[in-house]
Design an enzyme around this catalytic site. Structure first.
Site, PDB file in Angstrom:
ATOM      1  N   TRP A 199       0.850  -1.194   0.000  1.00 46.40           N
ATOM      2  CA  TRP A 199       0.000   0.000   0.000  1.00 46.40           C
ATOM      3  C   TRP A 199       0.888   1.248   0.000  1.00 46.40           C
ATOM      4  O   TRP A 199       1.873   1.327   0.748  1.00 46.40           O
ATOM      5  CB  TRP A 199      -0.905  -0.001   1.250  1.00 46.40           C
ATOM      6  N   ASP A 366     -16.278  11.225  -2.438  1.00 44.07           N
ATOM      7  CA  ASP A 366     -15.652   9.960  -2.032  1.00 44.07           C
ATOM      8  C   ASP A 366     -16.437   9.336  -0.882  1.00 44.07           C
ATOM      9  O   ASP A 366     -17.618   9.642  -0.651  1.00 44.07           O
ATOM     10  CB  ASP A 366     -14.167  10.228  -1.689  1.00 44.07           C
ATOM     11  N   ASP A 367     -15.785   8.486  -0.149  1.00 45.86           N
ATOM     12  CA  ASP A 367     -16.365   7.698   0.940  1.00 45.86           C
ATOM     13  C   ASP A 367     -17.097   8.588   1.951  1.00 45.86           C
ATOM     14  O   ASP A 367     -16.649   9.688   2.262  1.00 45.86           O
ATOM     15  CB  ASP A 367     -15.187   6.989   1.632  1.00 45.86           C
ATOM     16  N   LYS A 476     -16.136   5.853  -8.771  1.00 50.65           N
ATOM     17  CA  LYS A 476     -14.873   5.306  -8.258  1.00 50.65           C
ATOM     18  C   LYS A 476     -15.247   4.041  -7.490  1.00 50.65           C
ATOM     19  O   LYS A 476     -15.955   4.109  -6.479  1.00 50.65           O
ATOM     20  CB  LYS A 476     -14.199   6.337  -7.347  1.00 50.65           C
ATOM     21  N   ASP A 478     -14.132   1.144  -5.277  1.00 46.83           N
ATOM     22  CA  ASP A 478     -13.040   0.843  -4.355  1.00 46.83           C
ATOM     23  C   ASP A 478     -13.136  -0.601  -3.860  1.00 46.83           C
ATOM     24  O   ASP A 478     -14.174  -1.266  -4.012  1.00 46.83           O
ATOM     25  CB  ASP A 478     -13.129   1.827  -3.175  1.00 46.83           C
ATOM     26  N   ASN A 480     -11.184  -2.475  -0.393  1.00 49.80           N
ATOM     27  CA  ASN A 480     -10.145  -2.104   0.573  1.00 49.80           C
ATOM     28  C   ASN A 480      -9.615  -3.191   1.489  1.00 49.80           C
ATOM     29  O   ASN A 480      -9.102  -2.882   2.565  1.00 49.80           O
ATOM     30  CB  ASN A 480     -10.649  -0.937   1.431  1.00 49.80           C
ATOM     31  N   CYS A 526     -10.275   1.092  -8.131  1.00 45.69           N
ATOM     32  CA  CYS A 526      -9.448   1.506  -7.002  1.00 45.69           C
ATOM     33  C   CYS A 526      -9.437   0.349  -6.018  1.00 45.69           C
ATOM     34  O   CYS A 526     -10.415  -0.398  -5.928  1.00 45.69           O
ATOM     35  CB  CYS A 526     -10.078   2.754  -6.372  1.00 45.69           C
ATOM     36  N   ASP A 548      -2.745   5.519  -3.112  1.00 43.35           N
ATOM     37  CA  ASP A 548      -3.157   6.524  -2.128  1.00 43.35           C
ATOM     38  C   ASP A 548      -2.014   7.475  -1.819  1.00 43.35           C
ATOM     39  O   ASP A 548      -2.209   8.489  -1.153  1.00 43.35           O
ATOM     40  CB  ASP A 548      -3.608   5.841  -0.832  1.00 43.35           C
TER      41      ASP A 548
HETATM   42  C1  DGJ Z   1      -9.139   3.954  -0.374  1.00 44.79           C
HETATM   43  C2  DGJ Z   1      -8.931   4.766  -1.607  1.00 44.79           C
HETATM   44  O1  DGJ Z   1      -7.739   4.433  -2.224  1.00 44.79           O
HETATM   45  C3  DGJ Z   1      -8.986   6.239  -1.255  1.00 44.79           C
HETATM   46  O2  DGJ Z   1      -8.733   7.020  -2.378  1.00 44.79           O
HETATM   47  C4  DGJ Z   1     -10.328   6.550  -0.672  1.00 44.79           C
HETATM   48  O3  DGJ Z   1     -11.321   6.375  -1.638  1.00 44.79           O
HETATM   49  C5  DGJ Z   1     -10.594   5.675   0.545  1.00 44.79           C
HETATM   50  N1  DGJ Z   1     -10.410   4.289   0.236  1.00 44.79           N
HETATM   51  C6  DGJ Z   1     -11.974   5.882   1.056  1.00 44.79           C
HETATM   52  O4  DGJ Z   1     -12.300   5.028   2.056  1.00 44.79           O
END
Ligand code: DGJ
Length: 740
Positions: A199, A366-367, A476, A478, A480, A526, A548
């Protein structure tokens, strides 16, 4: 371009102007690999390119013949249990427990163009004359199983697409490994290039010499990952960015993968690439089949840039699809680093208004806009507006922003769920994991079982409800966390081994359905930054958030590595605030922009908190990017000097007619009493004369490529809005314009 079959020698020759790929039917009926490299003149017989010699201990196929051992013959798709004891390309088990199969050539079919890979991302053609495809059927007499090896050679790129289909015959079979590609090379004088990291440090360029034994990279995390990208290249030790031989291997897939090079004691090299066999098995009933994703092999004798340009062309024009493929990408502003979860409608509108005034074209929320989401412990899965933050709903906000004349984009993380969500309370069994055991979380979230259609249907319905408002033109998407406990509740035991693959197919299915319903929607993929920057997703989302880490000096490395395979039009790159949120570094706003221009450009900061001077700089940068983005995003890109090995890094883009070029130059650390410096450019017309901005000189294209562009700082005569002289993190953007 052609695919020839020489009946007399049973030899296949795939070639275009640049490359040849040659293989033959061996005397035991298997396929032997003869040659991959620079184009050869066609001949009916290339069989002398294979060497046969008796080797002690070798397992030999024919009685009385000590030199025909598959362990020592280069092959197309090696099989366990027929004498080859190097790593095989696949493994399959019969109902009686035997893993021995013996596939021999049965037939082949040559067609124009390239057939689709149903349900999988793949390169494509737009007309039949752009490529030829050969499908070779191999057959196992005992079990009636067929293997279909498919090869496509493209007319205009030095690339071959390969995939394999297993078609079950009269008995069932359990597929335990099904790689997409094997390439046996006749020597081992290579360095392996990998893109590795984590990351915030994605796709760092690393070379390792091949050693005897296996050199490999992989992902077993359920996503292609930031640790290794699904790509390797084998280059000659002397190969540079501009010269020398290199083979590239890129996997068009977004899940687990394995890429390895095995060097044997006789100095030959076997490259294998495909879905990682760990946690993989497919139970095939009679008549059922399994299709592997495809791999793209590239050969170049023009160095790493030559290889990258082949990938850029193919992936930008014949992997990416749809409305946005050939369109310059909107300049966006994303609120993540500006507000994180801490926003309301008023704050968002203030940022959007200022962004509009500066010329920015797309606002991305975004989020944090949905459910009760004010931090990362809650609400993933509940894709409806957080009315406390957005009293007029996200749809109402989107309308206000589009009424301002900006486009509106929205963040989703469709594959995930928090335990604190309506989704989880209603469907706890939709989470991947063994109900009798602990489930690891990542960022407080759990993974929805996208191998289940009803889960994908639910997400599709929820997303459509939001998108149907008609004011959203960008998503976008995502993702995670990595997968840990991979077990699908309700899935029969014999199908558990296919869950990770079917999960990825579920992701592709949701993308495809959304793309079909909203053909002009722009997707940016993403995954915690750039953990799913892979060719599979490029088929659905023509751009990806690269990392990021938005620090300019770090980004230089990340984008440099990413450009090994991926076109500039796919590389999401933003100017963010200083001190940088990931590194704490303070770099000039010009240098941040000079890095981000080489990507799909945008901002990720609160424009209202900037000084008036910086706001004016942004306005000028946006205007500059609008004028030049077609060149940045669709020009021919060359890496000139690597930030991994040099104090100063440089890269450039050249227009198709070679009359215009932009050269980015970056120097993170300032030395005292600097030595003279010049950088040899690439891709110019040697017969043209170019006006070089900043230095105020006229130079021949030949001079700029042979002697180089003088980048010593004293040579800069006319600094412009993209110039930072002196100190750390300086950078410049030279413009070269051909003069008559
Ligand atoms: C991870 C992404 O890479 C960020 O740009 C952002 O969107 C966050 N998540 C939001 O939780």
């Amino acid at each position: 371009m052609a695919i020839l079959f020489h009946e007399s020698t049973k030899t296949f020759h795939l070639y275009n102007e640049q490359i040849s790929y040659i293989f033959t039917v061996l005397k035991n009926g298997h396929l032997g690999q003869l040659y991959f490299g620079k184009r050869l003149r066609d001949r009916a017989d290339f069989s002398h390119l294979l060497e046969f010699t008796p080797r002690p201990m070798a397992a030999c196929t024919f009685e009385g013949d000590l030199s025909f051992s598959l362990e020592h013959i280069r092959q197309e798709y090696p099989i366990f249990g027929t004498g080859d004891i190097r790593y095989p390309a696949f493994s399959m088990e019969r109902p009686n427990g035997s893993r021995i199969y013996d596939f021999t050539y049965q037939s082949h079919q040559i067609t124009s163009g390239k057939p689709r890979l149903e349900g999988l991302p793949a390169t494509y053609t737009e007309s039949a004359d752009e490529a030829d495809t050969i499908a070779i059927t191999l057959y196992d007499q005992v079990t009636d199983v067929q293997l279909l090896l498919t090869y496509t050679i493209f007319r205009d790129v030095s690339a071959i697409a390969r995939s394999v289909r297993f078609i079950c015959g009269k008995e069932s079979a359990k597929l335990l490994q099904a790689l997409s590609l094997c390439l046996d090379l006749p020597d081992d004088n290579y360095e392996l290039l990998e893109l590795t990291g984590t990351w915030s440090r994605e796709r760092q360029v690393k070379f390792r010499p091949l050693e005897s034994g296996v050199t490999s990279i992989h992902s077993m995390r359920g996503c292609s990952s930031s640790v290794y990208n699904p790509f390797i290249a084998l280059k000659r030790p002397e190969t540079t960015e501009g010269h020398g031989e290199v083979y590239g291997f890129s996997f068009v897939y977004s899940g687990n993968f394995l890429a390895q090079a095995e060097v044997d004691t006789f100095h030959t090299t076997r490259v294998l690439m495909g879905i990682h066999p760990q946690n993989f098995s497919v139970a095939l009933q009679p008549g059922e089949s399994f299709q592997t994703p495809e791999c793209i092999m590239v050969y170049s004798e023009e160095g790493l840039n030559g290889m990258s340009q082949q990938y850029h062309t193919l992936y930008r024009t014949r992997l990416a699809r749809g409305y946005w493929r050939d369109r310059p990408r909107p300049i966006l502003i994303n609120n993540w680093e500006a507000t994180y979860f801490n926003f309301n409608e008023e704050k968002i509108l203030e940022i959007a208004e200022k962004a509009k005034a500066l010329g920015i074209e797309l606002f991305v929320l975004d989020d944090g806009w949905f459910g009760k989401r004010n931090n990362d412990t809650t609400s993933l899965g509940d894709w409806f507006s957080n009315l406390e933050k957005l009293p007029n709903s996200v749809e109402g906000l989107a309308k206000k922003i589009t009424d301002m004349g900006l486009k509106f984009g929205l963040w989703f993380e469709p594959e995930m769920v928090n335990k604190d969500s309506e989704m989880y309370r209603t469907h706890p069994d939709w989470v991947l994991g063994d109900p009798e055991r602990n489930h690891c979380h990542g960022r407080n979230q759990y993974i929805l079982d996208f191998s289940r259609k009803e889960v994908v249907d639910n997400l599709y319905d929820q997303m459509c409800k939001v998108l149907d408002c008609g004011h959203i033109s960008y998503i976008k998407w995502d993702m995670n966390r990595s997968m840990s406990e991979v077990y699908a509740i309700g899935c029969p035991p014999e199908k558990q081994g296919t869950v990770m693959h079917n999960y990825i197919l579920g992701v592709y299915d949701l993308y495809e359905r959304l793309r079909t319903r909203y053909p002009e929607l722009l997707f940016e993929s993403c995954s915690s930054g750039g953990a799913r920057f892979d060719p599979g997703l490029l088929y659905y989302a023509p751009q990806a958030w690269t990392s990021d880490n938005t620090d300019a000096a770090e980004r230089l490395k990340i984008q440099y590595g990413t450009s090994m395979v991926y076109p500039i039009s796919s590389i999401g790159a933003h100017v963010s605030a200083v001190p940088n949120h990931q590194t704490g570094r303070i770099s000039p706003i010009e240098t941040r922009a000079n890095t981000a221009y080489f990507g799909t450009f945008g901002y990720e900061l609160n424009v209202n908190t900037l000084t008036e001077e910086d706001q004016q700089k942004i306005k000028a940068q946006v205007a500059f990017m609008k004028e030049n983005r077609a060149l940045f995003q669709f020009g021919t890109f060359y890496r000139l000097q690597s930030p991994f090995t040099h104090e100063a890094a440089a890269w450039m883009v050249v227009s198709e007619d070679q009359k215009t070029a932009l050269v980015g130059y970056y120097k993170p650390h300032a030395p005292a009493n600097e030595p003279y410096e010049r950088i040899r450019l690439m891709g110019l017309d040697p017969n043209l004369c170019y006006r070089v901005s900043l230095n105020d000189t006229l130079c021949g294209g030949d001079e700029l490529m042979q002697y180089g562009l003088i980048t010593s700082e004293h040579a800069v005569k006319s600094p412009d809005l993209n110039t930072v002289l002196g100190g750390d993190y300086r950078s410049r953007l030279y413009r070269l314009t051909a003069v008559e």
